[in-house]
Every structure is written in structure tokens, then in C-alpha cells.
Design an enzyme around this catalytic site. Structure first.
Site, PDB file in Angstrom:
ATOM      1  N   LYS A  11       0.838  -1.212   0.000  1.00 19.10           N
ATOM      2  CA  LYS A  11       0.000   0.000   0.000  1.00 19.10           C
ATOM      3  C   LYS A  11       0.862   1.247   0.000  1.00 19.10           C
ATOM      4  O   LYS A  11       2.022   1.226   0.424  1.00 19.10           O
ATOM      5  CB  LYS A  11      -0.956   0.023   1.201  1.00 19.10           C
ATOM      6  N   ASP A 144      -2.259  -1.930   9.949  1.00 22.71           N
ATOM      7  CA  ASP A 144      -2.434  -1.937   8.492  1.00 22.71           C
ATOM      8  C   ASP A 144      -2.999  -3.250   7.955  1.00 22.71           C
ATOM      9  O   ASP A 144      -3.301  -3.350   6.759  1.00 22.71           O
ATOM     10  CB  ASP A 144      -1.083  -1.705   7.793  1.00 22.71           C
TER      11      ASP A 144
END
Ligand code: C5P
Length: 308
Positions: A11, A144
């Protein structure tokens, strides 16, 4: 089932506003995650107890924070134990992580591996946890990890684990400049706290709004997204790693629409106009001599899922 394969993406935080330190040791975030086409692969087979091997990025000769452990310190190991405990099965699996996402790079590589492991082991063990249960387990593993499961584009609040999906039909092209040595995420957050205490950066009481970046992601053009990008962890990452200024300048000189530090760094994410522009920027940055690896990627891409 004898072999299960799952993949999960890296990401980039296209918006990362960090609030003050909370009593629990985390910082309140308002972030926009974008999953990009740099994927780790986790292969799970039946085993007796847990066994873990790592190939690719961070395997073997890597040192320090870049070195990916093959024991309980690896988030995949903890993901396996957590899923087994919550499902009431014994944690038996031989797991191989094939890494393309560098460790300690600000790309959520470890979180991607944990998310892929949850999906793979759920299938291998037949635990049928369901997406919601997996997301709850993911949040216990790391801030995350829920996004690594979800993928796409999402607004993250809380410590980053509370997600609202964002619709984006545009495919965004980026060039990732990966440094030779990783940065520790807690060290970067700690440096932000120090810079704030010294009055050198805003105190974080007012979190920058995510709307401009969300609107730009939806409809473009790249110039609008370029103008909206922001990362509160960039200043502390630069303070800990002054060479990053040169890396950001190299992306600028290569004609990127914008460049920012990804997450807690030290990866530099350079926004390209389109795929062709990304190829051109990749070649320029590879020749600039400031990055260990340069990779062209696009996003959004889906989160952790079974393949094959
Ligand atoms: O959740 P995760 O294990 O990835 O977080 C690693 C470290 O990063 C935390 O221990 C904390 O120091 C820092 N962190 C933070 N605020 C967040 C997320 C992470 O301070 N929202």
C-alpha cells in the site's frame, strides 16, 4: 486440501494525517490507503506445527530491520496462531512467503503477508472464518493488516484499522523508489513526537481533511491528486534519513507529478501521468543512483485473496 496460495498487495498512503500520541501508544490517524500492484505470495501446506520460510526480498543475507524473521517475530506466524486459537484448531502448517514487497519500507509488506496468511490458512484449515471475522483478527495483528485484506482504496481512522471503502475507477500509476535500508515504524512515529514537542512541526491537534485527496482519486486529473497528497510522517522520516531529500528531489527532477514518502518510509512514491510516463520515470530513477530498486506499479488493486 494440500496446497493453498494467497496474494496480498503493498500500500501507499496518499494521505496520512497523524494526531497526537494516544495513551495506548498509538496515534490517531486519518489516512487514505491505496493498494498497489506489488504483491507478496503466501503458500500454505499441511504440516506438523508451524514452519516458515521466506524467499525474495528480505530473505537470507538481508540485515537489521530489512531482515524478515522466520519465527514468532514474523506477523505470519502470529496470524497463524491467532486464527488457529480463534477457530479452535491446531496451528499446523508449512508456510512459504515469497516476498516482492521490501520489509521496513513503509509499504505494509509484513501486513500484506499476515493478510495473505489469514486467507490461505482459513482455506487450508477449513475454518470458514468469514470476511468480518478475518478483519477483526487482522486488526489485532497490526494497524495496516485490515487494509491489506480489504485492498482497493479506503479511508482509515482510529489507528488506521477502521476502514471505509472509497470508490475509485481511475487506475493510478506510480513509481516506487526503494532505499537500500529500511526504517522502523515506531522510530518514525517517535521522531514525529519529538519534532512536535520541539515545536518544529504542527502539533497534530488538527488532522488534515481527507476529502480533497478522496475527490481527486475519484475523478483526477493527476495534477489534482498531486496537489492533494500529504504525509505527516514525511518530516520525521526525513529527519531520521536526510538522504531522503535527495531521493524526493530525484523524483521531482524525473518529472513526476508529485512525490511523497510512503507511510513511515523510506520508500518514495512518485505519481506518474499514465503508464507510459511511469515507464519513463522508472528508467530515469533507476539511473539516478539513489534507490536500491525502482518499481512501476498501479492501483487500486484488490486485497488479500486466494489465487490459482
Ligand atoms: O499496528 P502496528 O503494529 O503496525 O504498529 C507498529 C508501531 O507503529 C506501533 O507500536 C506504534 O509505535 C506505531 N503506530 C502508531 N500509531 C498508529 C500505528 C502505528 O504510533 N496509528
Amino acid at each position: 486440501m494440500t496446497v493453498v496460495v494467497a496474494r496480498a498487495p503493498a500500500k501507499v498512503n496518499v494521505h496520512l494525517a497523524v494526531g497526537p500520541l494516544r495513551p495506548d501508544g498509538f496515534h490517531e490517524l486519518r489516512t487514505v490507503f491505496l493498494a498497489v500492484s506489488l504483491l507478496d505470495t503466501v503458500t500454505a501446506r499441511p504440516g506438523d506445527g508451524l514452519a516458515l520460510t521466506v524467499t525474495g526480498e528480505g530473505a537470507g543475507a538481508a540485515r537489521g530491520a530489512d531482515r524478515v524473521p522466520t519465527d514468532r517475530r514474523n506477523l505470519v506466524w502470529r496470524a497463524a496462531e491467532l486464527l488457529a486459537t480463534s477457530a479452535g484448531v491446531s496451528a499446523d502448517a508449512t508456510i512459504e512467503i515469497a516476498k516482492s514487497i521490501p520489509a521496513a519500507a513503509g509499504l505494509a509488506g509484513g501486513s500484506a503477508d499476515a493478510a495473505a496468511a489469514l486467507v490461505a490458512l482459513d482455506a487450508l484449515w477449513g475454518t470458514r472464518a468469514g470476511r468480518e471475522d478475518l478483519v477483526a483478527l487482522a486488526a489485532r495483528l497490526g494497524s495496516d493488516v485490515p487494509f491489506s485484506l480489504l485492498g482497493g482504496v479506503a479511508l482509515g481512522t482510529g489507528r488506521g484499522e477502521q476502514l471505509t471503502p472509497v470508490l475509485s475507477r481511475t487506475r493510478w500509476h506510480w513509481v516506487l523508489g526503494i532505499a537500500g535500508e529500511g526504517l522502523s515504524t515506531p522510530a518514525v512515529y517517535g521522531e514525529l513526537d519529538r519534532l512536535r514537542a520541539a515545536g518544529r512541526v504542527p502539533d497534530g491537534q488538527e488532522l488534515a481533511a481527507a476529502e480533497p485527496v478522496v475527490a481527486a482519486l475519484r475523478s483526477g486529473p493527476p495534477e489534482a491528486l498531486a496537489a492533494a497528497l500529504g504525509n505527516d510522517l514525511q518530516a520525521p522520516a526525513l529527519a531520521l534519513r536526510p538522504e531522503l531529500a535527495r531521493a524526493l528531489r530525484a523524483a521531482d527532477e524525473a518529472g513526476a507529478a508529485a512525490a511523497l514518502v510512503s507511510g513511515s518510509g523510506p520508500t518514495v512514491a512518485a505519481l506518474a501521468q499514465d503508464e507510459q510516463d511511469a515507464v519513463r520515470i522508472t528508467a530515469e530513477l533507476a539511473g539516478a543512483g539513489v534507490f536500491r530498486t525502482v518499481r512501476a506499479v498501479y492501483g487500486p488493486v484488490p486485497g488479500a485473496r486466494l489465487v490459482g
